[in-house]
Design an enzyme around this catalytic site. Structure first.
Site, PDB file in Angstrom:
ATOM      1  N   HIS A 173      -1.881  -0.312   1.598  1.00 15.40           N
ATOM      2  CA  HIS A 173      -3.271  -1.027   2.081  1.00 15.40           C
ATOM      3  C   HIS A 173      -3.994   0.408   2.727  1.00 15.40           C
ATOM      4  CE1 HIS A 173      -1.845  -4.890   1.221  1.00 15.40           C
ATOM      5  NE2 HIS A 173      -1.037  -4.947   2.470  1.00 15.40           N
ATOM      6  N   HIS A 210       1.787   2.631  -3.777  1.00 17.32           N
ATOM      7  CA  HIS A 210       0.973   1.435  -3.421  1.00 17.32           C
ATOM      8  C   HIS A 210       0.837   1.291  -1.881  1.00 17.32           C
ATOM      9  CE1 HIS A 210       4.424  -1.259  -2.294  1.00 17.32           C
ATOM     10  NE2 HIS A 210       5.254  -0.358  -2.924  1.00 17.32           N
TER      11      HIS A 210
END
Ligand SMILES: *[C@@H]1O[C@H](CO)[C@@H](O)[C@H](O)[C@H]1NC(C)=O
Ligand SMILES: *[C@@H]1O[C@H](CO)[C@@H](O)[C@H](O)[C@H]1NC(C)=O
Ligand SMILES: *[C@@H]1O[C@H](CO)[C@@H](O)[C@H](O)[C@H]1NC(C)=O
Length: 344
Positions: free
Chosen positions: A132, A130
């Site tokens: 950005h 995970h």
């Protein structure tokens, strides 16, 4: 007249015949042995070792999930409650991909290095990554894409959350001084004064996250980026949820990826209020009618909103076809028959 054959001539030809047979057997054995060696050599050295999908040493795209989380969409709640709380119990690794200086679009060299690493780092598989980061297309490097999932939020809500988060922080990393701490300007005032923090360009985020690494993806207002984002959502994402329906998103994920998310909904429901809303911006002032009017007429907002509505519709469509009134899912809607010849 027949020629006379002497006994000693017979003996000679028998010897010659035997020698010939011996030679033939020797060559046949030698040929078989040579072939055997060659085959061994080929399989051990010259043929590449195929992985589960025939590309990459042991890379199995079904055992890697990438959640390229968009900031301020509830992603911390989701990541902690579902990935970090369950990884040990369900036997997978959770890995944070930290992007330097929050640049979410990877350059082509980093893409190669990331794809190489994800497809060869077998110690951590099954893995949940995970971070950005904008969508990375593994197929460009000759691999199948892993399973992508994501979550989207109404774009004005998301921007408001971001705006106040920078000023007042949240309940998650208490005490951490945020970049606009001490600045008490409301969003309305910011819009009125046309300041940078509420520039509609700040809205352009969910589209580029789904659009990926092409240069047009970060061009604010690009129609091509919007189309690419929709295309990727349909073709490369297994599930995309919405922030306002986090529990439903988790419930559906548990159904479609049980190896990773078995028990996720029960776990999420068992969390107390504070943990279930793990992270919320401490203070949020609702925008005025005038601000709403300005935002709704803005073309960048309209595009981001179009993308959000598109994603939301997809999710709601999927949901309505599987969810029953009592909260359970419909049983399997297919079965096999007429299997010939019968399977033992
Ligand atoms: C990402 O890495 C930087 C540099 O090591 C660090 O300062 C930052 O806190 C990390 N971000 C997160 C969310 O952990
Ligand atoms: C992948 O990257 C991690 C972190 O840099 C490293 O520890 C690991 O050895 C890498 N794996 C492979 C197979 O290159
Ligand atoms: C913000 O703070 C300044 C002084 O620190 C004050 O004069 C002003 O009225 C405040 N504005 C709001 C909207 O609270």
């Amino acid at each position: 007249m027949r020629r006379r054959v002497w006994p000693w001539q017979c003996a000679m030809s028998l010897i010659r015949f035997n020698a010939l047979i011996s030679l033939a057997i020797f060559f046949a054995l030698w040929f078989i042995y040579f072939h055997y060696r060659l085959e061994n050599l080929q399989s051990s050295q010259y043929l590449p070792q195929a992985g589960a999908d025939g590309a990459g040493r042991g890379y199995n795209p079904r055992k890697v999930i990438i959640y390229n989380r968009v900031p301020k969409t509830g992603s911390t709640t989701f990541t902690n409650a579902v990935a970090y709380d369950l990884c040990k119990k369900n036997g997978f690794h959770s890995i944070h991909l930290n992007m330097t200086k929050n640049r979410y679009a990877m350059n082509v060299i980093d893409q190669r290095s990331f794809v190489d690493n994800v497809t060869s780092w077998t110690e951590v598989i099954p893995a949940f990554y995970h971070g950005h980061v904008a969508f990375v297309d593994f197929t460009k490097f000759g691999y199948q894409n892993p399973i992508y999932v994501n979550m989207v939020r109404e774009p004005l809500d998301r921007l408001l959350s971001h705006y106040y988060f920078l000023r007042y922080g949240d309940n998650y990393r208490i005490g951490l001084r945020r970049s606009r701490a001490g600045n008490n300007e409301t969003f309305d005032e910011c819009i009125e004064k046309k300041k940078k923090d509420c520039d509609m360009k700040m809205m352009w985020l969910q589209i580029p996250y789904f659009c990926g690494t092409h240069s047009f993806c970060s061009e604010v207002g690009s129609k091509q980026a919007l189309e690419e984002a929709k295309y990727n959502l349909l073709n490369h994402y297994l599930l995309v949820g919405t922030t306002d329906r986090l529990a439903d998103f988790i419930a559906l994920l548990e159904q479609v990826l049980p190896d990773f998310f078995h028990g996720a909904l029960d776990h999420y429901n068992s969390l107390d209020e504070n943990r279930a809303h793990l992270r919320y911006t401490k203070k949020k002032i609702p925008p005025s009618a005038q601000t709403l009017e300005i935002v709704k007429n803005n073309p960048i907002y309209q595009m981001e909103r179009e993308f959000f509505d598109f994603a939301k519709n997809q999710f709601e469509e999927q949901w309505s076809r599987v969810a029953q009134k009592d909260g359970s899912f419909v049983p399997k809607q297919f079965h096999y028959e007429k299997i010939r010849p019968p399977v033992e």
